[in-house]
Design a protein around this motif. Structure first.
Motif, mmCIF file in Angstrom:
data_model
loop_
_atom_site.group_PDB
_atom_site.id
_atom_site.type_symbol
_atom_site.label_atom_id
_atom_site.label_comp_id
_atom_site.label_asym_id
_atom_site.label_seq_id
_atom_site.Cartn_x
_atom_site.Cartn_y
_atom_site.Cartn_z
ATOM 1 N N ARG A 66 0.835 -1.176 -0.128
ATOM 2 C CA ARG A 66 -0.120 0.050 0.191
ATOM 3 C C ARG A 66 0.774 1.204 -0.108
ATOM 4 O O ARG A 66 1.760 1.668 0.902
ATOM 5 N N LYS A 67 0.829 2.085 -1.066
ATOM 6 C CA LYS A 67 1.736 3.117 -1.230
ATOM 7 C C LYS A 67 0.884 4.369 -0.341
ATOM 8 O O LYS A 67 -0.232 4.323 -0.957
ATOM 9 N N GLN A 68 1.920 5.336 0.117
ATOM 10 C CA GLN A 68 1.258 6.536 0.629
ATOM 11 C C GLN A 68 2.043 7.561 0.129
ATOM 12 O O GLN A 68 3.236 7.542 0.176
ATOM 13 N N ASP A 69 1.277 8.752 -0.062
ATOM 14 C CA ASP A 69 1.973 9.984 -0.861
ATOM 15 C C ASP A 69 2.669 10.813 0.274
ATOM 16 O O ASP A 69 3.502 11.753 -0.072
ATOM 17 N N ASN A 70 1.899 10.995 1.468
ATOM 18 C CA ASN A 70 2.294 12.132 2.167
ATOM 19 C C ASN A 70 2.161 11.651 3.606
ATOM 20 O O ASN A 70 1.385 11.363 4.272
ATOM 21 N N PRO A 71 3.546 11.443 4.041
ATOM 22 C CA PRO A 71 4.572 11.306 3.511
ATOM 23 C C PRO A 71 5.132 10.388 2.474
ATOM 24 O O PRO A 71 4.221 9.368 2.889
ATOM 25 N N PRO A 72 5.846 10.047 1.756
ATOM 26 C CA PRO A 72 6.096 9.080 0.714
ATOM 27 C C PRO A 72 6.401 7.872 1.695
ATOM 28 O O PRO A 72 7.538 7.846 2.218
ATOM 29 N N SER A 73 5.779 6.814 1.498
ATOM 30 C CA SER A 73 6.157 5.481 2.013
ATOM 31 C C SER A 73 5.299 4.630 1.470
ATOM 32 O O SER A 73 4.338 4.624 0.563
ATOM 33 N N HIS A 74 5.765 3.408 1.782
ATOM 34 C CA HIS A 74 5.302 2.076 1.566
ATOM 35 C C HIS A 74 4.915 0.926 2.775
ATOM 36 O O HIS A 74 5.816 1.077 3.826
ATOM 37 N N VAL A 75 3.762 0.545 2.505
ATOM 38 C CA VAL A 75 3.458 -0.635 3.595
ATOM 39 C C VAL A 75 3.279 -1.950 3.005
ATOM 40 O O VAL A 75 2.665 -2.070 2.099
ATOM 41 N N ILE A 76 4.182 -2.720 3.360
ATOM 42 C CA ILE A 76 4.151 -4.145 2.696
ATOM 43 C C ILE A 76 3.697 -5.085 3.747
ATOM 44 O O ILE A 76 3.904 -5.132 4.975
ATOM 45 N N TYR A 77 2.728 -5.932 3.355
ATOM 46 C CA TYR A 77 1.982 -6.804 4.284
ATOM 47 C C TYR A 77 1.581 -8.142 3.630
ATOM 48 O O TYR A 77 1.627 -8.170 2.306
ATOM 49 N N ILE A 78 1.210 -9.348 4.483
ATOM 50 C CA ILE A 78 0.492 -10.378 3.860
ATOM 51 C C ILE A 78 -1.200 -10.060 3.621
ATOM 52 O O ILE A 78 -1.817 -9.582 4.494
ATOM 53 N N ASP A 79 -1.435 -10.418 2.452
ATOM 54 C CA ASP A 79 -2.742 -10.104 2.310
ATOM 55 C C ASP A 79 -3.591 -11.631 2.210
ATOM 56 O O ASP A 79 -3.602 -12.378 1.239
ATOM 57 N N PRO A 80 -4.141 -12.065 3.205
ATOM 58 C CA PRO A 80 -4.818 -13.429 3.373
ATOM 59 C C PRO A 80 -6.013 -13.567 2.388
ATOM 60 O O PRO A 80 -6.339 -14.585 2.018
#
Length: 454
Positions: free
Chosen positions: A88-102
């Motif tokens: 899941r990408k977020q623009d403000n502030p720029p970041s990424h959340v990586i996770y397991i999607d069951p």
């Protein structure tokens, strides 16, 4: 044995036997320890069995059906293995959340393969070096953990030899360390051997899937990178190394432990620390580095028992850290086995709850993703896995495996992998990966030869 070809007969995807509950559909987030492994290749471990005698009426077809059925039942408990990663990408502030999607759960890949030419159990066990055909007993040889967005998080390959069967697993290291992988394998074997036809099959050690989170921190861990491929994804070139297994009998391990403790006038050095010290000394010696250069022994360790309160061994994840013993080459060579073992012992002992939490807090201040070219250096001996894993308890109705082996992934000069000896009683097997010229010298090294021939 370089010409043998492994041919895939069939492949499918195996899903959990039951649909997920609403709670089980929630995203599973990673801890900092796991996110550092995004560039690391999948972990590959497997077991070699002899085929049952013909008079036992063994059917490979029936065996594969039973493996798939029991795998599906086991995945009801270990359902994250059937899922995929998501970002899941977020623009403000720029970041990424990586996770397991069951909810994105295509399943675990299941492959049936055969070796075209005659390859026997003896061929695998008696070759001086690990034959290259063993690499083909595993799937996903080139995958890194980040690839779990599109590739299976677990792939099982069952390969038929002339007189044997190899069951190899390639698992995404973000999800499972060695403790978790062998917990899964033991549970799968338990379900297989139960022959239980009930709708829901219980297991003796259900995995604990709730994530360990440092108190006071957000359970959703973010990577503050705006362009993920440019910022932290890197694929390392593979080194052409020799792989060879060496056996340490229980008597040899006991002697090394006694020597190390006697030299230090103590009883606190463990068997694993004594063997690791020997390996560190011998690998460093054959590299012929200058006496004033620094040499490092890195040991991968589980954080489960180190945090307070401790985590159960049933905690399913990859909560691993690294401890390091350091010395100059001259000191390591001159000061003896006990001195090296004490260096390792002190590094392990000092890595406690406070150190684990200190590392996590520093990661939150400056998030990093490891790059393998910074892990494997010419002056490093890197020791992973553990002789304490109950690999040989996973029988799948075939009796005790004759050997455990690993795949192509994560191999580099100085990478050592620890296994329990098949006979138990504290014996150990060590898979040593070295450049060819170093391996030749190791096989002639007097200290090493004397330690392994007891």
């Amino acid at each position: 044995m370089t010409s043998q070809k492994v041919r895939r007969v069939s492949e499918c995807f195996v899903k959990p036997q039951h649909n997920l509950s609403q709670d089980a559909k929630q995203p599973i987030y990673f801890t900092p320890y796991e996110l550092t492994l995004l560039n690391v290749t999948y972990s590959q471990k497997g077991l070699l069995f002899t085929k049952p005698p013909e008079n036992q009426d063994f059917s490979v077809t029936a065996f594969l059906d039973d493996l798939r059925r029991s795998l599906s039942a086991t995945l009801t408990h270990f359902y994250p293995l059937a899922a995929r990663l998501a970002t899941r990408k977020q623009d403000n502030p720029p970041s990424h959340v990586i996770y397991i999607d069951p909810e994105n759960s295509p399943g675990v890949k299941f492959i049936h393969a055969t070796v075209d030419d005659d390859v026997t159990v003896s061929d695998v066990l008696t070759s001086p070096n690990v034959p290259s055909v063993v690499h083909s007993f595993f799937d996903l040889n080139d995958a890194i953990n980040h690839d779990g967005h599109t590739l299976p998080l677990l792939s099982i390959q069952v390969t038929e030899l002339t007189d044997g069967i190899f069951i190899g697993g390639s698992v995404n290291h973000l999800l499972a360390d060695g403790t978790s992988f062998w917990h899964f394998m033991a549970s799968w074997s338990e379900v297989f051997r139960s022959k239980d036809e009930n709708e829901y099959i219980s297991i003796s050690r259900p995995p604990i899937l709730k994530r360990w989170i440092l108190e006071g921190y957000d359970p959703i861990t973010k990577l503050p990178f705006s362009h993920q491929d440019d910022q932290f994804i890197e694929r390392s070139e593979k080194q052409q190394v020799r792989e060879r297994f060496f056996h340490f009998s229980s008597a040899a391990v006991s002697k090394l432990k006694a020597i190390a403790n006697d030299e230090c006038n103590t009883q606190k050095i463990s068997s694993l620390q004594a063997v690791s010290a020997l390996l560190w000394r011998c690998v460093t010696r054959v590299r012929h580095q200058p006496d004033n250069s620094e040499t490092v022994c890195r040991l991968v360790v589980s954080n489960r028992r180190r945090v307070n309160p401790p985590l159960s061994d049933d905690y399913f994840g990859s909560p691993v850290g690294v401890v390091m013993g350091t010395a100059t080459v001259g000191d390591l060579m001159a000061r003896g086995l006990g001195w090296a073992a004490l260096k390792i012992h002190e590094a392990v002992t000092n890595y406690d709850d406070a150190e684990v939490k200190k590392w996590v807090e520093s990661w939150y201040r400056n998030p990093i993703v490891n790059k393998l070219n910074k892990v494997f250096h010419p002056n490093t001996t890197h020791i992973g896995s553990s002789p304490r894993f109950d690999m040989y308890g996973c029988e799948f109705g075939l009796g005790k495996a004759v050997a455990a082996r690993s795949g192509f992934a994560n191999k580099a000069d100085g990478k050592l992998t620890m296994y329990p000896g098949r006979e138990g009683s504290g014996s150990m097997d060590v898979e040593v990966c070295l450049l060819p010229e170093y391996m030749m010298d190791l096989q002639c090294n007097e200290e090493f030869i004397n330690a392994t021939k007891i």
